[in-house]
Design an enzyme around this catalytic site. Sequence first.
Site, short mmCIF file in Angstrom:
data_model
loop_
_atom_site.label_atom_id
_atom_site.label_comp_id
_atom_site.label_asym_id
_atom_site.label_seq_id
_atom_site.Cartn_x
_atom_site.Cartn_y
_atom_site.Cartn_z
N HIS A 129 0.88 -1.18 0.00
CA HIS A 129 0.00 0.00 0.00
C HIS A 129 0.92 1.23 0.00
O HIS A 129 2.04 1.18 0.50
CB HIS A 129 -0.82 -0.06 1.29
CG HIS A 129 -1.86 0.99 1.44
ND1 HIS A 129 -1.56 2.26 1.86
CD2 HIS A 129 -3.20 0.98 1.23
CE1 HIS A 129 -2.68 2.98 1.92
NE2 HIS A 129 -3.68 2.22 1.54
N ASP A 206 3.31 -4.60 7.57
CA ASP A 206 2.06 -3.84 7.44
C ASP A 206 0.92 -4.84 7.60
O ASP A 206 0.61 -5.61 6.69
CB ASP A 206 2.01 -3.15 6.08
CG ASP A 206 0.68 -2.46 5.85
OD1 ASP A 206 -0.23 -2.59 6.69
OD2 ASP A 206 0.54 -1.79 4.80
N GLN A 209 -4.37 -5.22 6.95
CA GLN A 209 -5.44 -6.10 6.46
C GLN A 209 -5.43 -7.48 7.12
O GLN A 209 -6.37 -8.25 6.92
CB GLN A 209 -5.33 -6.29 4.92
CG GLN A 209 -5.53 -5.01 4.11
CD GLN A 209 -6.96 -4.45 4.18
OE1 GLN A 209 -7.89 -5.11 4.66
NE2 GLN A 209 -7.13 -3.23 3.71
N LYS A 232 -10.41 -0.64 10.62
CA LYS A 232 -10.65 -1.80 9.74
C LYS A 232 -10.99 -3.05 10.56
O LYS A 232 -11.21 -4.11 10.01
CB LYS A 232 -9.42 -2.08 8.89
CG LYS A 232 -9.07 -0.98 7.88
CD LYS A 232 -7.89 -1.40 7.05
CE LYS A 232 -7.20 -0.27 6.33
NZ LYS A 232 -7.97 0.34 5.26
N CYS A 372 -4.99 2.68 -3.38
CA CYS A 372 -3.70 3.14 -2.83
C CYS A 372 -2.60 2.09 -3.03
O CYS A 372 -1.72 1.93 -2.15
CB CYS A 372 -3.81 3.52 -1.36
SG CYS A 372 -5.00 4.83 -1.07
N1 C6P Z 1 -6.31 0.57 2.87
C1 C6P Z 1 -8.19 0.29 1.37
O1 C6P Z 1 -9.30 0.61 0.91
P1 C6P Z 1 -4.92 3.80 7.05
O2 C6P Z 1 -5.47 4.62 5.92
O3 C6P Z 1 -3.70 4.42 7.65
O4 C6P Z 1 -5.94 3.40 8.05
O5 C6P Z 1 -4.44 2.41 6.40
C2 C6P Z 1 -3.46 2.42 5.42
C3 C6P Z 1 -3.28 1.05 4.85
C4 C6P Z 1 -2.04 0.45 5.01
N2 C6P Z 1 -1.82 -0.79 4.55
C5 C6P Z 1 -2.76 -1.50 3.94
C6 C6P Z 1 -2.47 -2.89 3.49
C7 C6P Z 1 -4.04 -0.95 3.75
O6 C6P Z 1 -4.98 -1.67 3.13
C8 C6P Z 1 -4.29 0.36 4.21
C9 C6P Z 1 -5.63 1.02 3.97
C10 C6P Z 1 -7.64 1.05 2.56
O7 C6P Z 1 -7.53 -0.63 0.89
C11 C6P Z 1 -7.74 2.52 2.35
S1 C6P Z 1 -6.69 3.10 1.05
#
Ligand code: C6P
Length: 415
Positions: A129, A206, A209, A232, A372
Amino acid sequence: MNSVETLLDVEAIRADFPILDQAIKPGVPLVYLDNAASSQKPLAVIEAMNDYYRRYHANVHRGIHALSEKATAAYEEARAKVAAFINAGSRREIVFVRNATEAVNLVMYSWGRVNIGAGDVIVLTQMEHHANIVPWQLLAQEKGAELRFIPVTEDGFLDLSDLDWLLSGPVKLVGVVHMSNVVGTINPVAEIAARAHAAGARVLVDAAQSVPHMQVDVQALDADFLVFSGHKMCGPTGSGALYGRRALLETMPPFMGGGEMIKRVTLEGAEWNDVPGKFEAGTPAIAEAIGLGAAVDYLAGIGMDKIHAHERAITAYALERLDEVPGVRVYGPADVSKRGGVTAFTMEDMHPHDIAQLVNEMGVAVRAGHHCAMPLHQRYNLPATTRASFYLYNTFEEVDRLVEALYAAKSVFAL
Ligand code: C6P
């Protein structure tokens, strides 16, 4: 109904999420399949935050009055719950942050700026991401460091065949996503971490997910840093955590300066607080941390293994049903034991955004775009995909609704 679905009692779970019980217009019930972007919140989380504001709101770690003591106890209890949820060695290894993005930036600014210099190497993957790419690009530009990327195969796996070469030289950090937010692949993080450590590098996982959907054990993965967002995983927005190995956190400089992150300040300088306080400058998001603790209780009460098994069954069913729709191509592993409930797909002659808009007319909420993860889309020569992502409250019938909506969208385009 599938036996795994009965194992979870999805109907009872859905009763915990009042938002799911609505129609987006008369006669069109909501089918929420955008969980990878953000999940819905159970009553237990909403009520925990409400309770804090109604009964014991005060600042934490500052007052010696009753409300402040109660708020501090609840805030620290939430930290202990998060630590136990991912099997951290101690609650001191959990830093509360706003989201996964902030956690990666914290590691970059604090640990990265001290430990990565000119000519050093940062290894990432092509399926990261942007939150785990852009901070490292910023650091690489500032320091003159080199970025290398583990490539992705056509079927959505990390191609580890050149890992020895990628890990050669002054590699300081390996950053890897545990579960892709596009192709859903669950990456072999423990294996990558072992090889990265043998090469002398630190490992940042990371887990934005994975933590919401499966049992994650930071010690079994041997992660040095691991990041995730509360929103999430049934928790509120503005909550998240950075796990850091305590010995590392102890040596790292603060990310931000201000109140609470110090032990003593004079006009000449300051002495830092113990971890994790050193990284939590200013008044934190107290209600959000308490909400995240309630989300952890909620998920742990159901059982992460059951949640994962349910999502696996739903995903297997979705892959089977999507395969029936002419012109649909699903990305990522065909084997559901190697992926999570994130299902990105394209449809011949239809733009991903048009698909999302048309299925929305039938109540089905999916996401369209690059999610993203532009480099991963570039890997497949795609500007965008449509993505359905499942969670513990989704049903097999909702997969049927998605497929019906896709057929309806196709017929609109055929006109
Ligand atoms: N992905 C998606 O629709 P934040 O925005 O900081 O809470 O999470 C960032 C992030 C980092 N790593 C992974 C693997 C992610 O999937 C995400 C967030 C969302 O896929 C919003 S772009």
